[in-house]
Design a protein around this motif. Structure first.
Motif, PDB file in Angstrom:
ATOM      1  N   ARG A  65       0.824  -1.214   0.000  1.00 29.07           N
ATOM      2  CA  ARG A  65       0.000   0.000   0.000  1.00 29.07           C
ATOM      3  C   ARG A  65       0.855   1.260   0.000  1.00 29.07           C
ATOM      4  NH1 ARG A  65      -1.271   2.306   5.098  1.00 29.07           N
ATOM      5  NH2 ARG A  65      -0.284   1.254   6.850  1.00 29.07           N
ATOM      6  N   HIS A  66       2.002   1.242   0.672  1.00 30.06           N
ATOM      7  CA  HIS A  66       2.858   2.429   0.655  1.00 30.06           C
ATOM      8  C   HIS A  66       3.459   2.656  -0.730  1.00 30.06           C
ATOM      9  CE1 HIS A  66       2.598   3.496   4.855  1.00 30.06           C
ATOM     10  NE2 HIS A  66       2.888   2.271   5.224  1.00 30.06           N
ATOM     11  N   GLU A 150      16.889  -0.490  10.628  1.00 32.89           N
ATOM     12  CA  GLU A 150      16.249  -0.612  11.930  1.00 32.89           C
ATOM     13  C   GLU A 150      14.771  -0.348  11.701  1.00 32.89           C
ATOM     14  OE1 GLU A 150      18.122   1.784  14.917  1.00 32.89           O
ATOM     15  OE2 GLU A 150      20.135   1.259  14.231  1.00 32.89           O
ATOM     16  N   LEU A 151      14.022  -1.401  11.477  1.00 33.17           N
ATOM     17  CA  LEU A 151      12.645  -1.296  11.004  1.00 33.17           C
ATOM     18  C   LEU A 151      11.807  -0.444  11.956  1.00 33.17           C
ATOM     19  CD1 LEU A 151      11.012  -2.369   8.607  1.00 33.17           C
ATOM     20  CD2 LEU A 151      10.202  -4.213  10.078  1.00 33.17           C
ATOM     21  N   GLY A 152      11.171   0.577  11.382  1.00 31.85           N
ATOM     22  CA  GLY A 152      10.324   1.466  12.151  1.00 31.85           C
ATOM     23  C   GLY A 152      11.061   2.573  12.867  1.00 31.85           C
ATOM     24  N   THR A 153      12.399   2.503  12.883  1.00 35.18           N
ATOM     25  CA  THR A 153      13.199   3.501  13.608  1.00 35.18           C
ATOM     26  C   THR A 153      14.106   4.282  12.676  1.00 35.18           C
ATOM     27  OG1 THR A 153      13.181   2.100  15.584  1.00 35.18           O
ATOM     28  CG2 THR A 153      14.846   3.840  15.482  1.00 35.18           C
ATOM     29  N   THR A 181       9.627   3.679   2.932  1.00 34.59           N
ATOM     30  CA  THR A 181      10.715   4.569   2.513  1.00 34.59           C
ATOM     31  C   THR A 181      10.578   4.952   1.038  1.00 34.59           C
ATOM     32  OG1 THR A 181      12.215   2.737   1.965  1.00 34.59           O
ATOM     33  CG2 THR A 181      12.278   3.574   4.213  1.00 34.59           C
ATOM     34  N   ASN A 182       9.987   4.088   0.237  1.00 37.24           N
ATOM     35  CA  ASN A 182       9.730   4.454  -1.161  1.00 37.24           C
ATOM     36  C   ASN A 182       8.745   5.611  -1.234  1.00 37.24           C
ATOM     37  OD1 ASN A 182      11.361   2.267  -1.975  1.00 37.24           O
ATOM     38  ND2 ASN A 182       9.624   0.874  -2.001  1.00 37.24           N
ATOM     39  N   SER A 214       9.454   5.837  11.485  1.00 38.93           N
ATOM     40  CA  SER A 214       8.276   5.707  10.625  1.00 38.93           C
ATOM     41  C   SER A 214       7.093   5.084  11.346  1.00 38.93           C
ATOM     42  CB  SER A 214       8.624   4.869   9.388  1.00 38.93           C
ATOM     43  OG  SER A 214       8.952   3.542   9.746  1.00 38.93           O
ATOM     44  N   GLN A 215       7.349   4.336  12.411  1.00 33.63           N
ATOM     45  CA  GLN A 215       6.239   3.728  13.142  1.00 33.63           C
ATOM     46  C   GLN A 215       5.363   4.773  13.826  1.00 33.63           C
ATOM     47  OE1 GLN A 215       7.932   1.135  16.076  1.00 33.63           O
ATOM     48  NE2 GLN A 215       9.265   2.699  16.954  1.00 33.63           N
ATOM     49  N   SER A 216       5.934   5.969  14.048  1.00 33.09           N
ATOM     50  CA  SER A 216       5.161   7.063  14.648  1.00 33.09           C
ATOM     51  C   SER A 216       4.823   8.162  13.656  1.00 33.09           C
ATOM     52  CB  SER A 216       5.946   7.677  15.819  1.00 33.09           C
ATOM     53  OG  SER A 216       6.173   6.730  16.832  1.00 33.09           O
ATOM     54  N   TYR A 217       5.773   8.472  12.744  1.00 30.56           N
ATOM     55  CA  TYR A 217       5.614   9.614  11.857  1.00 30.56           C
ATOM     56  C   TYR A 217       5.309   9.235  10.418  1.00 30.56           C
ATOM     57  CZ  TYR A 217       7.994  11.802  15.807  1.00 30.56           C
ATOM     58  OH  TYR A 217       8.344  12.221  17.058  1.00 30.56           O
ATOM     59  N   GLY A 218       5.257   7.954  10.106  1.00 34.11           N
ATOM     60  CA  GLY A 218       5.004   7.547   8.733  1.00 34.11           C
ATOM     61  C   GLY A 218       6.145   7.983   7.824  1.00 34.11           C
ATOM     62  N   PRO A 219       5.839   8.411   6.584  1.00 37.37           N
ATOM     63  CA  PRO A 219       6.892   8.790   5.632  1.00 37.37           C
ATOM     64  C   PRO A 219       7.281  10.263   5.675  1.00 37.37           C
ATOM     65  CG  PRO A 219       4.793   8.764   4.500  1.00 37.37           C
ATOM     66  CD  PRO A 219       4.505   8.382   5.936  1.00 37.37           C
TER      67      PRO A 219
END
Length: 248
Positions: A65-66, A150-153, A181-182, A214-219
């Motif tokens: 979806r991203h 670091e997934l999500g960080t 990230t894309n 990204s887990q808090s702020y998205g892209p």
């Protein structure tokens, strides 16, 4: 015609001339901005471009979806330039580059064409795509530096504009460690293309970006690690070292 009527008529004529001149000036500035935008993206009016779509690594051919959001943002850009897009799956895009502008989205695991572009155009970049778990899984090696995921960080993405010659249309690469990230790279490109055009003109560049938390702020929260154009286009050294900036 008395003086009052004449003054009113002259005032109306002056107001009309001022409005016409203002409209002409705004139209000229808008068209100049559009031409610069079209030149940077290689999208003159009524031209054709390619959107090369990857697949979700765990989705049996589906698009994450991203990545869909990234493609929608790129599609809006293409429409703004009065151009047209042909959407191709990564495993069906068997053609050269330079004839049409191309936007290629996704990492080399989910996008075979991206893997080919990295090998051909960016020999100084290596992405660790092995299935075995470990700290270097999905890590970027750019020259002698290594940037871990670091997934999500702290997630990284390469944003590149590459050309094969003066008259060749550009290839844009949005190559990230994760799908979000894309999307972050496409958003960064939309927001900063004027600054990038002033700095790089219509030449090639390769930027390394970091998507923060990204887990808090998205892209939305993106840091520019640096311009790695020269390093990415040079042969890859044999002994990389881990970059401490990847974990900051």
């Amino acid at each position: 015609m008395n003086d009052d009527v004449r003054n009113i008529v002259l005032g109306l004529i002056a107001a009309g001339i001022s409005a016409a001149l203002g409209w002409l000036a705004r139209t000229y500035l808008w068209r100049r901005k559009l031409r610069r935008k079209q030149a940077f993206f290689g999208l003159p009016g009524n031209s054709e471009c390619l959107l090369v779509v990857n697949r979700d690594a765990g989705g049996d051919g589906a698009v994450h979806r991203h990545d869909v959001f990234a493609l929608l943002e790129l599609s809006a850009l293409i429409k703004d330039c009065a151009a047209h897009a042909q959407i191709l799956s990564h495993d069906t895009a068997r053609q050269g580059f330079g004839e049409r502008t191309e936007f290629c989205v996704g990492g080399p695991v989910s996008n075979r064409r991206m893997a080919a572009h990295l090998q051909t155009l960016l020999p100084g970049v290596k992405i660790h795509t092995g299935p075995e778990p470990g700290p270097d899984r999905a890590a970027f090696q750019v020259g002698s530096e290594r940037y871990r995921l670091e997934l999500g960080t702290a997630e990284h993405v390469l944003l590149a504009r590459l050309t094969g010659g003066q008259d060749a249309r550009p290839v844009f690469l949005l190559c990230g460690q994760s799908a979000i990230t894309n999307q972050a790279a496409s958003r960064y490109l939309m927001r900063n293309y004027e600054k990038l055009q002033r700095k790089h003109r219509n030449g090639s560049f390769v930027l390394l970006l970091k998507v923060v938390n990204s887990q808090s702020y998205g892209p939305d929260v993106v840091e520019l690690i640096g311009d790695v154009t020269r390093t990415a286009q040079a042969p890859l050294p044999s002994a990389p070292r881990t970059s401490h900036r990847a974990t900051g």
